[in-house]
Design a protein around this motif. Structure first.
Motif, PDB file in Angstrom:
ATOM      1  N   ILE A   8       6.034   0.198   8.406  1.00  0.00           N
ATOM      2  CA  ILE A   8       6.227   1.057   7.243  1.00  0.00           C
ATOM      3  C   ILE A   8       4.998   0.948   6.346  1.00  0.00           C
ATOM      4  N   THR A   9       4.968   1.783   5.297  1.00  0.00           N
ATOM      5  CA  THR A   9       3.875   1.775   4.333  1.00  0.00           C
ATOM      6  C   THR A   9       4.443   1.615   2.933  1.00  0.00           C
ATOM      7  N   SER A  11       3.898   2.765  -0.316  1.00  0.00           N
ATOM      8  CA  SER A  11       3.097   3.888  -0.798  1.00  0.00           C
ATOM      9  C   SER A  11       2.683   3.765  -2.261  1.00  0.00           C
ATOM     10  N   HIS A  12       3.122   2.672  -2.938  1.00  0.00           N
ATOM     11  CA  HIS A  12       2.774   2.549  -4.358  1.00  0.00           C
ATOM     12  C   HIS A  12       2.960   1.109  -4.813  1.00  0.00           C
ATOM     13  N   CYS A  13       1.858   0.444  -5.127  1.00  0.00           N
ATOM     14  CA  CYS A  13       1.904  -0.906  -5.677  1.00  0.00           C
ATOM     15  C   CYS A  13       0.699  -1.092  -6.589  1.00  0.00           C
ATOM     16  N   HIS A  14       0.655  -2.237  -7.267  1.00  0.00           N
ATOM     17  CA  HIS A  14      -0.410  -2.504  -8.232  1.00  0.00           C
ATOM     18  C   HIS A  14      -1.014  -3.881  -7.943  1.00  0.00           C
ATOM     19  N   LEU A  15      -1.840  -3.942  -6.934  1.00  0.00           N
ATOM     20  CA  LEU A  15      -2.380  -5.222  -6.493  1.00  0.00           C
ATOM     21  C   LEU A  15      -3.449  -5.774  -7.424  1.00  0.00           C
ATOM     22  N   GLY A  35       6.040  -5.985   8.557  1.00  0.00           N
ATOM     23  CA  GLY A  35       5.896  -4.654   9.132  1.00  0.00           C
ATOM     24  C   GLY A  35       5.226  -3.657   8.207  1.00  0.00           C
ATOM     25  N   VAL A  36       4.808  -4.121   7.028  1.00  0.00           N
ATOM     26  CA  VAL A  36       4.157  -3.228   6.057  1.00  0.00           C
ATOM     27  C   VAL A  36       2.665  -3.205   6.386  1.00  0.00           C
ATOM     28  N   THR A  37       2.273  -2.229   7.148  1.00  0.00           N
ATOM     29  CA  THR A  37       0.922  -2.208   7.696  1.00  0.00           C
ATOM     30  C   THR A  37      -0.092  -1.552   6.776  1.00  0.00           C
ATOM     31  N   ARG A  38       0.388  -0.816   5.739  1.00  0.00           N
ATOM     32  CA  ARG A  38      -0.513  -0.165   4.793  1.00  0.00           C
ATOM     33  C   ARG A  38       0.073  -0.263   3.395  1.00  0.00           C
ATOM     34  N   MET A  39      -0.812  -0.313   2.417  1.00  0.00           N
ATOM     35  CA  MET A  39      -0.425  -0.343   1.019  1.00  0.00           C
ATOM     36  C   MET A  39      -1.367   0.567   0.250  1.00  0.00           C
ATOM     37  N   VAL A  40      -0.814   1.326  -0.701  1.00  0.00           N
ATOM     38  CA  VAL A  40      -1.638   2.113  -1.612  1.00  0.00           C
ATOM     39  C   VAL A  40      -1.541   1.454  -2.978  1.00  0.00           C
ATOM     40  N   THR A  41      -2.641   0.884  -3.434  1.00  0.00           N
ATOM     41  CA  THR A  41      -2.657   0.248  -4.749  1.00  0.00           C
ATOM     42  C   THR A  41      -3.149   1.260  -5.773  1.00  0.00           C
ATOM     43  N   ILE A  42      -2.476   1.282  -6.918  1.00  0.00           N
ATOM     44  CA  ILE A  42      -2.644   2.362  -7.883  1.00  0.00           C
ATOM     45  C   ILE A  42      -3.377   1.873  -9.123  1.00  0.00           C
ATOM     46  N   CYS A  43      -4.424   2.588  -9.491  1.00  0.00           N
ATOM     47  CA  CYS A  43      -5.155   2.332 -10.723  1.00  0.00           C
ATOM     48  C   CYS A  43      -4.550   3.189 -11.828  1.00  0.00           C
ATOM     49  N   THR A  44      -4.127   2.562 -12.939  1.00  0.00           N
ATOM     50  CA  THR A  44      -3.445   3.280 -14.008  1.00  0.00           C
ATOM     51  C   THR A  44      -4.334   3.553 -15.218  1.00  0.00           C
ATOM     52  N   LYS A  45      -5.515   2.972 -15.236  1.00  0.00           N
ATOM     53  CA  LYS A  45      -6.508   3.224 -16.285  1.00  0.00           C
ATOM     54  C   LYS A  45      -7.857   3.339 -15.592  1.00  0.00           C
ATOM     55  N   HIS A  59      -9.922  -5.171   1.827  1.00  0.00           N
ATOM     56  CA  HIS A  59      -8.734  -5.381   2.657  1.00  0.00           C
ATOM     57  C   HIS A  59      -8.443  -4.124   3.463  1.00  0.00           C
ATOM     58  N   ALA A  60      -8.556  -4.220   4.774  1.00  0.00           N
ATOM     59  CA  ALA A  60      -8.397  -3.051   5.638  1.00  0.00           C
ATOM     60  C   ALA A  60      -7.066  -2.320   5.449  1.00  0.00           C
ATOM     61  N   PRO A  61      -5.928  -3.008   5.232  1.00  0.00           N
ATOM     62  CA  PRO A  61      -4.658  -2.276   5.113  1.00  0.00           C
ATOM     63  C   PRO A  61      -4.455  -1.577   3.778  1.00  0.00           C
ATOM     64  N   VAL A  62      -5.378  -1.775   2.823  1.00  0.00           N
ATOM     65  CA  VAL A  62      -5.168  -1.295   1.461  1.00  0.00           C
ATOM     66  C   VAL A  62      -5.996  -0.041   1.189  1.00  0.00           C
TER      67      VAL A  62
END
Length: 269
Positions: A8-9, A11-15, A35-45, A59-62
């Motif tokens: 799974i992915t 789709s929204h986190c704040h690493l 099983g979380v093979t991808r992460m989308v980290t979100i910039c809020t500013k 990080h390749a998965p990010v």
């Protein structure tokens, strides 16, 4: 014999948040083990974009997205569509936002939030990247603006951490958008929200953590992290009456369709 969990992915986190400082390698490793093979980290500013980009580069998965959060827009320089479009040239930049409307905490800045939202929509329309929407206590204005902007030219969108009304869910789906399921949907008292998701087309559903916030059971009240999106996805599978592996595969296909640039960049790696 060990079995590999379905992919799974998140789709929204704040690493980039301080909650993960010094632990990113371990957090990402735990995600992959779940099983979380991808992460989308979100910039809020946007002033933080360089540090968020650096995480994705290291990080390749990010992957990452950037925008101005509606709760920050009053105190941050107004983003321009040109600025967002320029950032989108980076191969791991895969979405516009998060942007949106939050009248629960920041109703006094409604006008400037709406202006910022429309700027982000312009950038999403121009780049073809999905708009990432935060919406809280603003259903009527949100549905109206998204519809008005669609009439000006098509764009794609995900309603991140969706926990709004059935009416807004239907409006978003009718516009061709996606709904993202967070840990809120896994809370025991969220049966009405699970029903809203279950009524949506299964090819419009994503999963996310919004980490470090909104950890699903049994971690509720503690720091959330990308690995826990698998727990929310299991609740999602139950809501849709699907086998977990099938639901996971569906959300992966949905993510690849909406976040096409992440899928393209990953395939080229």
């Amino acid at each position: 014999m060990t079995t590999t969990p379905p992919q799974i992915t998140d789709s929204h986190c704040h690493l980039d948040f301080p909650d993960f400082e010094g632990e990113l390698d371990e957090v990402i490793a735990r995600a992959q083990a779940a099983g979380v093979t991808r992460m989308v980290t979100i910039c809020t500013k946007l002033k933080n974009e360089p540090s968020v980009r650096a995480i994705a580069e290291a990080h390749a998965p990010v992957f990452y997205a950037a925008g101005t959060h509606p709760m920050s827009v009053e105190n941050e320089p107004m983003a321009t569509a040109e600025e967002l479009i320029q950032l989108a040239a980076h191969p791991k930049f895969v979405g516009i936002g998060e942007t949106g409307l939050d009248y629960h905490y920041s109703s006094e800045s409604a006008d400037i939030q709406q202006t910022s939202l429309r700027i982000h929509i312009d950038a999403a329309r121009e780049t073809g990247l999905p708009l990432i929407i935060h919406s809280r206590a603003a259903d009527e204005d949100m549905a109206r603006i998204l519809s008005e902007e669609m009439a000006k030219g098509s764009y794609t969108c995900v309603m991140h951490c969706f926990s709004s009304s059935a009416d807004l869910a239907r409006a978003a789906i009718d516009l061709g958008f996606y709904l993202s399921m967070s840990g809120i949907a896994a809370f025991p008292k969220s049966s009405d929200l699970r029903d809203i998701f279950a009524a949506a087309p299964r090819d419009r559903i994503l999963v996310e953590t919004d980490a470090p916030y909104l950890a699903p059971p049994p971690h509720r009240g503690k720091r959330n992290e990308p690995a826990y999106s698998a727990l929310t996805a299991r609740i999602g599978a139950e809501a849709f009456g699907m086998d977990y592996a099938d639901f996971a595969a569906q959300t992966q296909a949905n993510f690849d369709r909406l976040f096409w640039k992440a899928a393209k960049t990953q395939a080229a790696a």
